[in-house]
Design a protein around this motif. Sequence first.
Motif, PDB file in Angstrom:
ATOM      1  N   VAL A 153      -6.921  53.829  58.190  1.00  0.00           N
ATOM      2  CA  VAL A 153      -7.660  52.584  58.005  1.00  0.00           C
ATOM      3  C   VAL A 153      -8.043  51.963  59.344  1.00  0.00           C
ATOM      4  O   VAL A 153      -8.904  51.090  59.394  1.00  0.00           O
ATOM      5  N   ASN A 154      -7.413  52.399  60.411  1.00  0.00           N
ATOM      6  CA  ASN A 154      -7.733  51.907  61.739  1.00  0.00           C
ATOM      7  C   ASN A 154      -8.152  53.099  62.587  1.00  0.00           C
ATOM      8  O   ASN A 154      -7.316  53.809  63.112  1.00  0.00           O
ATOM      9  N   PRO A 155      -9.456  53.334  62.762  1.00  0.00           N
ATOM     10  CA  PRO A 155      -9.903  54.539  63.470  1.00  0.00           C
ATOM     11  C   PRO A 155      -9.487  54.603  64.941  1.00  0.00           C
ATOM     12  O   PRO A 155      -9.389  55.675  65.493  1.00  0.00           O
ATOM     13  N   ARG A 156      -9.214  53.466  65.554  1.00  0.00           N
ATOM     14  CA  ARG A 156      -8.822  53.486  66.963  1.00  0.00           C
ATOM     15  C   ARG A 156      -7.393  54.001  67.158  1.00  0.00           C
ATOM     16  O   ARG A 156      -7.077  54.577  68.183  1.00  0.00           O
ATOM     17  N   ALA A 157      -6.556  53.763  66.181  1.00  0.00           N
ATOM     18  CA  ALA A 157      -5.158  54.232  66.280  1.00  0.00           C
ATOM     19  C   ALA A 157      -5.078  55.613  65.662  1.00  0.00           C
ATOM     20  O   ALA A 157      -5.366  55.807  64.502  1.00  0.00           O
TER      21      ALA A 157
END
Length: 69
Positions: free
Chosen positions: A64-68
Amino acid sequence: MRIREENRNMILLATVMLCCGAVAGALTLLEPVLGPAPEKPAAKRVDITAQTVRVVGAPFEPNVNPRAR
């Protein structure tokens, strides 16, 4: 009179669409005469010998968090 090359795909699409529409319309008009199609019965028995599926590996979790990563 020739059909230009740019319009050949549209002519082919229109021709196929009209043919399919004609077949569907004819079958719709003939349905009262022929009667509705017989319904296929669902499976009458359940296969009891079926085994559960074992999942190998980590369960799927959507990112859900593409950066992580």
